[in-house]
Scaffold this motif. Structure first.
Motif, PDB file in Angstrom:
ATOM      1  N   GLN A   1       0.825  -1.212   0.000  1.00  0.00           N
ATOM      2  CA  GLN A   1       0.000   0.000   0.000  1.00  0.00           C
ATOM      3  C   GLN A   1       0.859   1.263   0.000  1.00  0.00           C
ATOM      4  N   ILE A   2       1.912   1.260   0.802  1.00  0.00           N
ATOM      5  CA  ILE A   2       2.805   2.429   0.864  1.00  0.00           C
ATOM      6  C   ILE A   2       3.445   2.690  -0.494  1.00  0.00           C
ATOM      7  N   VAL A   3       3.941   1.630  -1.124  1.00  0.00           N
ATOM      8  CA  VAL A   3       4.558   1.783  -2.446  1.00  0.00           C
ATOM      9  C   VAL A   3       3.499   2.211  -3.470  1.00  0.00           C
ATOM     10  N   GLY A   4       2.276   1.668  -3.341  1.00  0.00           N
ATOM     11  CA  GLY A   4       1.198   2.071  -4.247  1.00  0.00           C
ATOM     12  C   GLY A   4       0.898   3.556  -4.144  1.00  0.00           C
ATOM     13  N   VAL A   5       0.866   4.081  -2.913  1.00  0.00           N
ATOM     14  CA  VAL A   5       0.647   5.521  -2.712  1.00  0.00           C
ATOM     15  C   VAL A   5       1.782   6.320  -3.345  1.00  0.00           C
ATOM     16  N   ALA A   6       3.034   5.848  -3.166  1.00  0.00           N
ATOM     17  CA  ALA A   6       4.179   6.551  -3.756  1.00  0.00           C
ATOM     18  C   ALA A   6       4.079   6.591  -5.274  1.00  0.00           C
ATOM     19  N   VAL A   7       3.679   5.472  -5.873  1.00  0.00           N
ATOM     20  CA  VAL A   7       3.536   5.416  -7.341  1.00  0.00           C
ATOM     21  C   VAL A   7       2.417   6.349  -7.797  1.00  0.00           C
ATOM     22  N   LEU A   8       1.285   6.335  -7.086  1.00  0.00           N
ATOM     23  CA  LEU A   8       0.167   7.209  -7.464  1.00  0.00           C
ATOM     24  C   LEU A   8       0.543   8.682  -7.368  1.00  0.00           C
ATOM     25  N   LEU A   9       1.182   9.074  -6.269  1.00  0.00           N
ATOM     26  CA  LEU A   9       1.566  10.474  -6.090  1.00  0.00           C
ATOM     27  C   LEU A   9       2.552  10.914  -7.159  1.00  0.00           C
ATOM     28  N   ALA A  10       3.544  10.062  -7.446  1.00  0.00           N
ATOM     29  CA  ALA A  10       4.536  10.404  -8.464  1.00  0.00           C
ATOM     30  C   ALA A  10       3.880  10.525  -9.836  1.00  0.00           C
ATOM     31  N   THR A  11       2.963   9.618 -10.134  1.00  0.00           N
ATOM     32  CA  THR A  11       2.303   9.640 -11.440  1.00  0.00           C
ATOM     33  C   THR A  11       1.389  10.851 -11.585  1.00  0.00           C
ATOM     34  N   LEU A  12       0.595  11.124 -10.566  1.00  0.00           N
ATOM     35  CA  LEU A  12      -0.312  12.281 -10.627  1.00  0.00           C
ATOM     36  C   LEU A  12       0.463  13.590 -10.704  1.00  0.00           C
ATOM     37  N   ALA A  13       1.581  13.672  -9.970  1.00  0.00           N
ATOM     38  CA  ALA A  13       2.404  14.883 -10.050  1.00  0.00           C
ATOM     39  C   ALA A  13       2.956  15.068 -11.450  1.00  0.00           C
ATOM     40  N   THR A  14       3.376  13.962 -12.079  1.00  0.00           N
ATOM     41  CA  THR A  14       3.910  14.044 -13.438  1.00  0.00           C
ATOM     42  C   THR A  14       2.836  14.458 -14.434  1.00  0.00           C
ATOM     43  N   ILE A  15       1.604  13.971 -14.219  1.00  0.00           N
ATOM     44  CA  ILE A  15       0.508  14.299 -15.128  1.00  0.00           C
ATOM     45  C   ILE A  15       0.049  15.746 -14.939  1.00  0.00           C
TER      46      ILE A  15
END
Length: 258
Positions: free
Chosen positions: A110-124
């Motif tokens: 879950q922690i890694v999933g949140v990190a991936v989501l935040l990084a992806t949304l920031a990039t978008i």
């Protein structure tokens, strides 16, 4: 167990397959290798330190090639603070990761999933207007954060990518800077992981090293595919994949076997 015994195990080729996918995405789309590799290896049963170590070893040839290829666009003076800040905060991230290892695998996913989501949304969502200079505050924030995240979950690239995109640099200078930052932290990153987590991170590192010829071939294919499909189309596909992986991490309590 000998190294040949390790190579004969199915899990070994699962690791190689994930590394190939991440390196392919990195070569084709120009980013997101770590965002793909770390969460997938967690779902395959590897720990975050094992995933990080294999990722760092797997990217050595690509980063060496990048620095050599773009050396004419590098400004060594501009890399001193960013490189030093990343290295200073990397052990803090690894120390935090050592504490996090008491968490369950589901929670870590879950922690890694949140990190991936935040990084992806920031990039978008983050679309900075390129300029000649960026306020020093952002450097003081971005590079320590990048080093910390590199040590914590092996995903130190996104903050640097956003910082680079805020500059009116040409592509060669952008890529040369990023490759340099990654290369500077490779050996220290591997050393710190071995220091904190011991011999258990060695087998994944050796497998990644043995797979380097395969990963070089995958890099070549990825570059060709990236050129054929175009950056924007690949970017959309990659972002969709990352969002799916991030959501899967958040849903780990329901997707993980009991």
């Amino acid at each position: 167990m000998s190294f040949l015994d390790i190579l004969a195990q199915p899990d070994t080729w699962q690791l190689v397959g994930v590394l190939c996918l991440g390196i392919f995405v990195q070569a084709a789309a120009g980013f997101a290798g770590g965002l793909v590799i770390v969460p997938l290896l967690l779902w395959a049963g590897y720990s975050i330190p094992e995933a990080q170590t294999s990722l760092l070893v797997a990217t050595i040839p690509q980063n060496l090639w990048g620095v050599v290829s773009f050396r004419d666009a590098l400004d060594s003076k501009r890399m001193v603070w960013p490189g030093a800040a990343r290295l200073l905060f990397l052990p803090l991230g690894v120390l935090t990761l050592q504490w996090m290892e008491s968490f369950s695998m589901v929670t870590l996913r879950q922690i890694v999933g949140v990190a991936v989501l935040l990084a992806t949304l920031a990039t978008i969502l983050f679309r900075p207007k390129p300029r000649d200079q960026v306020a020093p505050f952002w450097s003081y924030l971005v590079f320590p954060l990048s080093g910390f995240l590199q040590g914590l979950v092996g995903m130190g690239g996104p903050p640097m990518v956003l910082w680079v995109q805020a500059h009116d640099w040409d592509t060669r200078r952008m890529r040369g800077f990023l490759f340099s930052m990654y290369l500077i932290s490779l050996a220290p990153g591997i050393a710190v992981l071995v220091w904190f987590f011991g011999s258990r991170v060695i087998p994944p590192a050796l497998i990644a090293a043995a797979a380097i010829p395969i990963l070089l071939a995958v890099t070549w294919v990825g570059l060709k595919v990236g050129t054929a499909l175009g950056t924007q189309r690949l970017r959309r596909i990659t972002m969709a994949l990352l969002l799916l992986m991030g959501l899967a991490g958040l849903a780990a309590p329901w997707l993980s076997p009991a």
